[in-house]
Write an enzyme that holds these catalytic residues in place. Sequence first.
Site, short mmCIF file in Angstrom:
data_model
loop_
_atom_site.label_atom_id
_atom_site.label_comp_id
_atom_site.label_asym_id
_atom_site.label_seq_id
_atom_site.Cartn_x
_atom_site.Cartn_y
_atom_site.Cartn_z
N TYR A 89 0.78 -1.19 0.00
CA TYR A 89 0.21 -0.04 0.10
C TYR A 89 0.99 1.23 0.09
O TYR A 89 2.03 1.26 0.21
CB TYR A 89 -0.85 -0.06 1.04
CG TYR A 89 -0.68 -0.17 2.47
CD1 TYR A 89 0.46 0.32 3.07
CD2 TYR A 89 -1.57 -0.25 3.51
CE1 TYR A 89 0.91 0.19 4.28
CE2 TYR A 89 -1.09 -0.50 4.85
CZ TYR A 89 -0.14 -0.15 5.14
OH TYR A 89 0.28 -0.32 6.55
N GLU A 90 0.21 2.33 -0.07
CA GLU A 90 0.89 3.75 -0.42
C GLU A 90 1.89 3.69 -1.69
O GLU A 90 2.90 4.24 -1.68
CB GLU A 90 1.50 3.99 0.65
CG GLU A 90 0.69 4.52 1.96
CD GLU A 90 -0.68 5.45 1.53
OE1 GLU A 90 -0.38 6.20 0.45
OE2 GLU A 90 -1.75 5.32 2.17
N GLY A 91 1.47 2.84 -2.59
CA GLY A 91 2.30 2.83 -3.88
C GLY A 91 3.11 1.62 -3.63
O GLY A 91 4.16 1.68 -2.76
#
Length: 591
Positions: free
Chosen positions: A438-440
């Site tokens: 997550y978050e890229g």
Amino acid sequence: MTYRAPISDMLLSLNHGAGLKAAVEAGHYGDFDGDIVSAVLEEAGKFATDVLAPLNRVGDEHGIKLGDGKVTTAPGWPDAYKRWTEGGWNAVSGPEDFGGQGLPLAINAACTEIWSASNLAFGLCPLLTASAMEALDAHGSDELKKIYLEKLVSGEWTGTMQLTEPQAGSDVGALRTRADRQADGTYRIKGTKIFITYGEHDMTDNIVHFVLARLPDAPAGTKGISLFLVPKFMVNADGSLGARNDIYASGVEHKLGMHASPTCTMTMGDHGGAIGFLVGEENQGMRCMFTMMNQARLGVGLEGVGVADRAYQQALAYAQERKQGRAIGKTGDGSDAIFVHPDVKRMLMRMRAQTAAARTICYATAVAIDVSTRAKDPKVRADAAARAALLTPMAKGYSTDIGNEVAYLGVQVHGGMGFIEETGAAQHYRDARITAIYEGTNGIQAIDLVTRKLAANGGAAVWALLDELSATVKQVEASNDPAFGTTGTKLREALEALTRTSKWLLERVASAPNEALAGATPYLQQFGSTLGGCMLASEALAAKSDGNTDAARYVSLARFFAENITVQAGALERTVTESAESVAAADAVLL
């Protein structure tokens, strides 16, 4: 076992490896008193040990429950959150104009590691609130700030980031959530978002959602995305809560780990559309959202550090207690603790050294962000901003890779008991896995590093950093300390390999982009391991210079990292520069 924040290690990392002390002495932090850092971290550590750590397993076993659109968190969580906000921990780096303490982000970064280590699923909630605060403070109207920012800073209300949709994950430009303009200046939001962390919970009485949506006449792709503030409950003129907004949790995910953190499907529009308020300008939502995402990416990197340290502490304690086999040359009856076996020591050293390197990379990112906003000299601010941009993908990508590896080794040190839930080692392994996604995803972080950060200004930020690292290596070599072993040589060879790799990639970003992209992930690994090795050597030198009683321990740690991890830089260079054709041939093999 419980968790104890490694304050001495954290202070050495923050002040010397990350450069906080030098930045304070240079005047970049104004009148900030660096002497308070130790006291803040000590208190954070106590709260984490006494309140958060005992709830970690409770949250994992109990999870969350969804009923009638409401999420109930694990027993003890609402009370712990209340005590956490009352202690002022949510406001550590918040803007003073809205009730925050205004402390440097670097201090909050160290606290974030502590929250993540003691209770990863709990720490994720304020991590997102901090990102929401940052975006609202940077891009919101004065009216929105007046209504919402103080509540977010105090933690009385929490914040969310709402990007992902079923058809739009990493490709944010494919989102379909719609925003329609209203005569009163508000917007009606209709659509569905998935994977929304803490989208619904019972720890606060309001939740402030930051939602990406598209206007009917917006351009296609990311250029046509706007950011909206969508509260769970509307706010009356006197600040009290009003009617429930048309945004609900219509489902929760059943996940591999992070069981205590609600991951929600959020539905808007069942009753006419959720009322939203524009943040920034129309069709400029990605610029606003990146303010949130960059802060969150550093936070996720610190999650990697935190879970790694927790896994290491537990593995070390187990290795000292568990008796199996005999030490070489041992005579007499009885078994020895597994700590005596060289392979177990190797795993523990790898866990500790990698955790320390990831910690300093994250702290250095936070210091660079601080200097980019606090320094008086415009050039100093600009250089720091470039440094922060370069370090952010490594803080997120490299540190969460380490979090996963260290948690994996933690299970291995436990042996068969690591595979059994009762020891807790398996939970760290499960919880850590999402941090690389997550978050890229970490692949996206590597692409960002190569195509944007390396390529910016002809690689100026990279060359400036490598020059600094080279100066550190020269100091190691000049020390003539036999305890460093071959640290200086190994770091010098790694820097030379990293320099060659960087130049090779920089040439191909424009001329042969697929070759550059094929080598992006090993390049991030090479950069992270070289940077981490040099930073640990810098800390060891500082410990020796300051007469630190643990200086020999830090020298040994730096030596282990250089001789066992940074030494891989040469092989990673060859992977980047010689493997593009084998990656290009994948279609013939896989399809």
